[in-house]
Design a protein around this motif. Sequence first.
Motif, PDB file in Angstrom:
ATOM      1  N   GLU A  45      71.025  19.171 -31.902  1.00  0.00           N
ATOM      2  CA  GLU A  45      69.665  19.148 -32.468  1.00  0.00           C
ATOM      3  C   GLU A  45      69.556  20.563 -32.881  1.00  0.00           C
ATOM      4  OE1 GLU A  45      67.562  16.583 -32.245  1.00  0.00           O
ATOM      5  OE2 GLU A  45      68.918  14.904 -31.659  1.00  0.00           O
ATOM      6  N   ALA A  46      68.333  20.837 -33.278  1.00  0.00           N
ATOM      7  CA  ALA A  46      67.717  22.137 -33.625  1.00  0.00           C
ATOM      8  C   ALA A  46      66.555  22.320 -32.644  1.00  0.00           C
ATOM      9  CB  ALA A  46      67.254  22.208 -34.905  1.00  0.00           C
ATOM     10  N   ALA A  89      75.599  17.820 -36.662  1.00  0.00           N
ATOM     11  CA  ALA A  89      74.146  18.488 -36.915  1.00  0.00           C
ATOM     12  C   ALA A  89      73.332  17.645 -37.905  1.00  0.00           C
ATOM     13  CB  ALA A  89      74.264  19.860 -37.316  1.00  0.00           C
ATOM     14  N   VAL A 139      74.529  23.933 -36.257  1.00  0.00           N
ATOM     15  CA  VAL A 139      73.014  23.726 -36.345  1.00  0.00           C
ATOM     16  C   VAL A 139      72.606  25.051 -36.938  1.00  0.00           C
ATOM     17  CG1 VAL A 139      71.018  23.548 -35.305  1.00  0.00           C
ATOM     18  CG2 VAL A 139      72.748  21.743 -34.876  1.00  0.00           C
ATOM     19  N   SER A 174      72.226  30.687 -36.388  1.00  0.00           N
ATOM     20  CA  SER A 174      73.389  29.573 -36.408  1.00  0.00           C
ATOM     21  C   SER A 174      74.140  29.387 -35.258  1.00  0.00           C
ATOM     22  CB  SER A 174      74.159  29.969 -37.736  1.00  0.00           C
ATOM     23  OG  SER A 174      75.303  29.021 -37.965  1.00  0.00           O
ATOM     24  N   GLU A 175      73.868  28.278 -34.655  1.00  0.00           N
ATOM     25  CA  GLU A 175      74.747  27.814 -33.343  1.00  0.00           C
ATOM     26  C   GLU A 175      75.974  27.174 -33.648  1.00  0.00           C
ATOM     27  OE1 GLU A 175      76.386  27.364 -30.392  1.00  0.00           O
ATOM     28  OE2 GLU A 175      74.657  27.900 -29.512  1.00  0.00           O
ATOM     29  N   ARG A 181      69.387  20.863 -41.170  1.00  0.00           N
ATOM     30  CA  ARG A 181      69.408  21.728 -39.904  1.00  0.00           C
ATOM     31  C   ARG A 181      70.885  22.106 -39.932  1.00  0.00           C
ATOM     32  NH1 ARG A 181      64.968  23.727 -40.163  1.00  0.00           N
ATOM     33  NH2 ARG A 181      66.228  25.451 -40.683  1.00  0.00           N
ATOM     34  N   CYS A 218      70.804  25.417 -27.710  1.00  0.00           N
ATOM     35  CA  CYS A 218      71.074  24.223 -28.288  1.00  0.00           C
ATOM     36  C   CYS A 218      72.539  24.286 -28.691  1.00  0.00           C
ATOM     37  CB  CYS A 218      70.343  23.956 -29.655  1.00  0.00           C
ATOM     38  SG  CYS A 218      70.704  25.634 -30.783  1.00  0.00           S
ATOM     39  N   SER A 234      74.379  24.587 -40.673  1.00  0.00           N
ATOM     40  CA  SER A 234      74.685  25.876 -41.293  1.00  0.00           C
ATOM     41  C   SER A 234      75.263  25.488 -42.739  1.00  0.00           C
ATOM     42  CB  SER A 234      75.706  26.302 -40.015  1.00  0.00           C
ATOM     43  OG  SER A 234      76.319  27.589 -40.659  1.00  0.00           O
ATOM     44  N   ASN A 256      69.175  26.881 -37.108  1.00  0.00           N
ATOM     45  CA  ASN A 256      67.759  26.725 -36.589  1.00  0.00           C
ATOM     46  C   ASN A 256      66.881  27.235 -37.818  1.00  0.00           C
ATOM     47  OD1 ASN A 256      67.850  25.461 -33.840  1.00  0.00           O
ATOM     48  ND2 ASN A 256      69.251  27.026 -33.491  1.00  0.00           N
ATOM     49  N   ASP A 257      65.605  26.989 -37.184  1.00  0.00           N
ATOM     50  CA  ASP A 257      64.405  27.390 -38.080  1.00  0.00           C
ATOM     51  C   ASP A 257      64.128  28.702 -37.619  1.00  0.00           C
ATOM     52  OD1 ASP A 257      62.049  27.526 -39.331  1.00  0.00           O
ATOM     53  OD2 ASP A 257      61.148  25.801 -38.599  1.00  0.00           O
TER      54      ASP A 257
END
Length: 356
Positions: free
Chosen positions: A109-110, A283, A139, A133-134, A287, A82, A289, A141-142
């Motif tokens: 996106e996540a 982001a 983002v 955490s990208e 979602r 992602c 960071s 993520n879950d």
Amino acid sequence: MTPKLFNPGPVDVSPATFAAMSHTMIGHRGSDFEALYASLQPGLKELFGTERPVFISTSSAWGVMEGALRNLARKKVLCLCCGAFSDKWLDVAKKCGFQAEAVQVEWGEAIDPEAVRTKLSEGGFDTVTFIHSETSTGVLNDLAGISKVVKSFPDTMLIVDTVSSLSTVDVDMDANKIDVMLAGVQKALALPPGLAIFAVSEAAMERAKTITNRGYYFDFIEFAKNDAVNNTPTTPSISHLFGLQYILGEIAREGFENRKARHAKTNAMILAWGAKHGFELFAKEGRRSFALTCFKTPETFDLPGFIKTLKSKHNFLINGGYGKIKGSTFRISNMGNETEATMQELIDAMDEVLAC
Ligand SMILES: *Cc1c(COP(=O)(O)O)cnc(C)c1O
């Protein structure tokens, strides 16, 4: 003087951290070192949310990102992509000789846990790489959702990069049944670059024993053997360990809950600043960071000029986007030691630059 970094890594390092790191040198095969190593474990375990030992690697995060694949993957790897770091992990898996495939979403996106379920249902994947955490897109993520899906597939190892989330939010390694969790220290822990920390589940240790070409430098079995006697396989960056000891002490003094709340607060300050000036977020809502923020660069906005003036007039450095979104986005970090007061200084400086 070089500018103060509000770049999402490496981040600003405090003089007190540098002072701790300039401790007189000690040998790494002796009781002083063993005591130093052991002293780090409780704090690291709390941050990771694990009962497992936390290993210390003298490398950047990528060393362990590649090493984890070499310890765990048999043949087929699924990379959840992602952004720049997660996409690169796919490349690295291929370079290590694995059959690697991606669940790829648009940057910003996540990762959707259901898309992961669909892909894993094709069968044959033995290892999954995932970035919490990208950092390139901002983002978050879950983690719980993804780990639940991945761990519903037996014998599938889950490797999680928490480089820019560790210590800013809960990561709960054990509760989420993560097999390898890793981070570098130059992002949210605000140490100079050069050290990676990681923990390995029991199941992943068992898997590693069955893998023949694990190599040596990142061999999990070597790490475990040495950890049992409070040591590392090779000579570590001992100065970094003194720095880490200092930072973990700081985190204990502040309290993990307060640290997370501070990151949420300082992150919200940057969101409010962006909203005030009409900067859109890269982001999606919900979602994002809490450690950094990625804004879209408006068409008419002179981003290079803004960054340059912020640096020359105020000696602050923010980041002009990473990978293929360099220029079309910019990023501001609130990781590490930043407080409401220091973020306000940055905001005041950015406001001043925008006003002229
Ligand atoms: C910075 C970063 C990395 C790479 O870290 P190195 O220390 O350069 O190896 C990997 N993953 C994420 C999410 C990062 O932010």
